[in-house]
Design a protein around this motif. Structure first.
Motif, short mmCIF file in Angstrom:
data_model
loop_
_atom_site.label_atom_id
_atom_site.label_comp_id
_atom_site.label_asym_id
_atom_site.label_seq_id
_atom_site.Cartn_x
_atom_site.Cartn_y
_atom_site.Cartn_z
N PRO A 38 29.08 -20.36 0.36
CA PRO A 38 30.45 -20.44 0.89
C PRO A 38 30.76 -21.84 1.40
O PRO A 38 29.87 -22.57 1.86
CB PRO A 38 30.44 -19.43 2.04
N LYS A 39 32.02 -22.17 1.36
CA LYS A 39 32.45 -23.51 1.80
C LYS A 39 32.11 -23.76 3.26
O LYS A 39 31.80 -24.87 3.67
CB LYS A 39 33.95 -23.70 1.56
N GLU A 40 32.16 -22.69 4.08
CA GLU A 40 31.84 -22.85 5.49
C GLU A 40 30.38 -23.25 5.69
O GLU A 40 30.05 -24.10 6.54
CB GLU A 40 32.11 -21.54 6.25
N ALA A 41 29.49 -22.67 4.90
CA ALA A 41 28.07 -23.00 5.01
C ALA A 41 27.81 -24.43 4.51
O ALA A 41 27.05 -25.18 5.12
CB ALA A 41 27.23 -22.00 4.21
N ALA A 42 28.47 -24.80 3.41
CA ALA A 42 28.31 -26.16 2.89
C ALA A 42 28.80 -27.19 3.90
O ALA A 42 28.15 -28.22 4.14
CB ALA A 42 29.06 -26.30 1.57
N TYR A 43 29.93 -26.88 4.51
CA TYR A 43 30.47 -27.78 5.54
C TYR A 43 29.50 -27.93 6.71
O TYR A 43 29.24 -29.04 7.18
CB TYR A 43 31.81 -27.25 6.05
N GLN A 44 28.96 -26.80 7.17
CA GLN A 44 28.06 -26.83 8.33
C GLN A 44 26.82 -27.68 8.04
O GLN A 44 26.39 -28.49 8.86
CB GLN A 44 27.63 -25.42 8.70
N ILE A 45 26.25 -27.53 6.84
CA ILE A 45 25.04 -28.28 6.48
C ILE A 45 25.33 -29.78 6.44
O ILE A 45 24.59 -30.59 7.00
CB ILE A 45 24.50 -27.79 5.11
N ILE A 46 26.43 -30.15 5.78
CA ILE A 46 26.76 -31.58 5.65
C ILE A 46 27.12 -32.16 7.01
O ILE A 46 26.69 -33.26 7.38
CB ILE A 46 27.91 -31.77 4.65
N ASN A 47 27.91 -31.42 7.78
CA ASN A 47 28.32 -31.90 9.10
C ASN A 47 27.11 -32.11 10.01
O ASN A 47 27.05 -33.08 10.78
CB ASN A 47 29.29 -30.90 9.73
N ASP A 48 26.13 -31.22 9.93
CA ASP A 48 24.93 -31.36 10.75
C ASP A 48 24.16 -32.63 10.38
O ASP A 48 23.66 -33.34 11.25
CB ASP A 48 24.02 -30.14 10.57
N GLU A 49 24.05 -32.90 9.09
CA GLU A 49 23.32 -34.11 8.67
C GLU A 49 24.06 -35.38 9.10
O GLU A 49 23.44 -36.37 9.48
CB GLU A 49 23.13 -34.12 7.14
N LEU A 50 25.38 -35.34 9.06
CA LEU A 50 26.16 -36.53 9.44
C LEU A 50 26.02 -36.86 10.92
O LEU A 50 26.31 -37.99 11.33
CB LEU A 50 27.64 -36.31 9.09
N MET A 51 25.58 -35.90 11.72
CA MET A 51 25.39 -36.17 13.14
C MET A 51 24.31 -37.23 13.38
O MET A 51 24.24 -37.83 14.45
CB MET A 51 25.03 -34.88 13.88
N LEU A 52 23.47 -37.48 12.39
CA LEU A 52 22.41 -38.48 12.52
C LEU A 52 22.92 -39.90 12.28
O LEU A 52 22.19 -40.87 12.51
CB LEU A 52 21.27 -38.16 11.54
N ASP A 53 24.15 -40.03 11.79
CA ASP A 53 24.76 -41.35 11.65
C ASP A 53 25.02 -41.98 13.02
O ASP A 53 25.04 -41.29 14.04
CB ASP A 53 26.10 -41.25 10.89
N GLY A 54 25.27 -43.28 13.01
CA GLY A 54 25.66 -43.95 14.24
C GLY A 54 27.07 -43.58 14.65
O GLY A 54 27.83 -42.96 13.88
N ASN A 55 27.43 -43.94 15.85
CA ASN A 55 28.77 -43.68 16.38
C ASN A 55 29.68 -44.86 16.02
O ASN A 55 29.43 -45.99 16.46
CB ASN A 55 28.68 -43.52 17.91
N PRO A 56 30.73 -44.65 15.21
CA PRO A 56 31.60 -45.76 14.81
C PRO A 56 32.20 -46.54 15.98
O PRO A 56 32.38 -47.75 15.91
CB PRO A 56 32.70 -45.08 13.98
N ARG A 57 32.50 -45.84 17.08
CA ARG A 57 33.09 -46.52 18.23
C ARG A 57 32.12 -47.51 18.87
O ARG A 57 32.52 -48.40 19.62
CB ARG A 57 33.54 -45.49 19.28
N LEU A 58 30.82 -47.33 18.63
CA LEU A 58 29.80 -48.20 19.21
C LEU A 58 29.20 -49.16 18.18
O LEU A 58 28.20 -49.82 18.46
CB LEU A 58 28.67 -47.34 19.83
N ASN A 59 29.81 -49.23 17.01
CA ASN A 59 29.25 -50.04 15.92
C ASN A 59 29.80 -51.46 15.96
O ASN A 59 30.87 -51.74 15.44
CB ASN A 59 29.57 -49.36 14.58
#
Length: 236
Positions: A38-59
């Motif tokens: 489901p799209k909701e599950a795909a979104y959750q997985i990708i969104n969770d991985e993106l949390m490991l990126d840096g914070n743009p406001r602090l870049n």
């Protein structure tokens, strides 16, 4: 476009943090899965991985520490599905672009008459803008040299050593020699006198920076321009 390579020592599967009957088994990392989720599950997985990126406001490294009002974000999302280069289909967006081009031209005192409009184009960022501007400088110089019956195979550009890396990319991509003005203690932008001394008949442009990569300082664009005009009068 950023060229990258998949890390060979990572897991070959993507694991979900949260329990769900749709992700009881791991998903392949580098291949399309056999079955859909489901799209909701795909979104959750990708969104969770993106949390490991840096914070743009602090870049501070890639100059994205700015903030926009939520209304700007809404306008971007309202336009994200437009194939903007098709100007016949999206004439209002094109008109907005042209207005912005003229606002910027007047802001930087472009020599426009009362009834004249500035010519320009919107880009997806400074990198594309530099590539297009550099190509325009190169083509204009080449056409002039061809008309004069002179060689046109060794163009160069003058920048400070503090230049944004995109100018270095332009020089490499489009076969233009990059001539850098070295910085000195206590003076961390391009020296106008040194820059103009390096100009020769193969120079297509001198690139000044309004907001240096190193310290945000503005380079003396007016002084550079005045010195260039003097040199052009002397050398033709």
């Amino acid at each position: 476009m950023v060229l990258s390579r998949a890390a060979s020592d990572t897991d070959v599967s993507v694991h979900s943090t949260f329990a769900s009957r749709y992700v009881r088994s791991s998903l392949p990392r580098y291949r399309m899965p056999e079955n859909s989720i489901p799209k909701e599950a795909a979104y959750q997985i990708i969104n969770d991985e993106l949390m490991l990126d840096g914070n743009p406001r602090l870049n501070l490294a890639s100059f994205v520490t700015t903030w926009m009002e939520p209304e700007c974000d809404k306008l971007i999302m309202a336009s994200i599905n437009k194939n903007y280069v098709d100007m016949d289909e999206y004439p209002v967006t094109t008109e907005f672009q042209n207005r912005c081009v003229n606002m910027i031209a007047h802001l930087f005192h472009a020599p426009l008459g009362e009834s004249e409009t500035a010519v320009g184009v919107g880009t997806v960022g400074s990198s594309e803008a530099i590539m297009l501007a550099g190509l325009a400088f190169k083509r204009r110089w080449q056409n002039k040299r061809k008309a004069e019956g002179k060689p046109f195979d060794k163009p160069n550009i003058i920048t400070g050593a503090n230049v944004q890396v995109c100018w270095e990319k332009f020089a490499r991509y489009f076969e233009v020699e990059l001539k850098e003005v070295k910085l000195r203690e206590g003076y961390y932008v391009m020296d106008p006198e040194q820059a103009v001394e390096m100009v020769d008949e193969n120079t297509i442009c001198v690139a000044a920076i309004l907001g240096s990569t190193l310290n945000g300082e503005f380079e003396d664009v007016k002084r550079i321009n005045d010195l260039l005009e003097e040199k052009n009068k002397q050398t033709g």
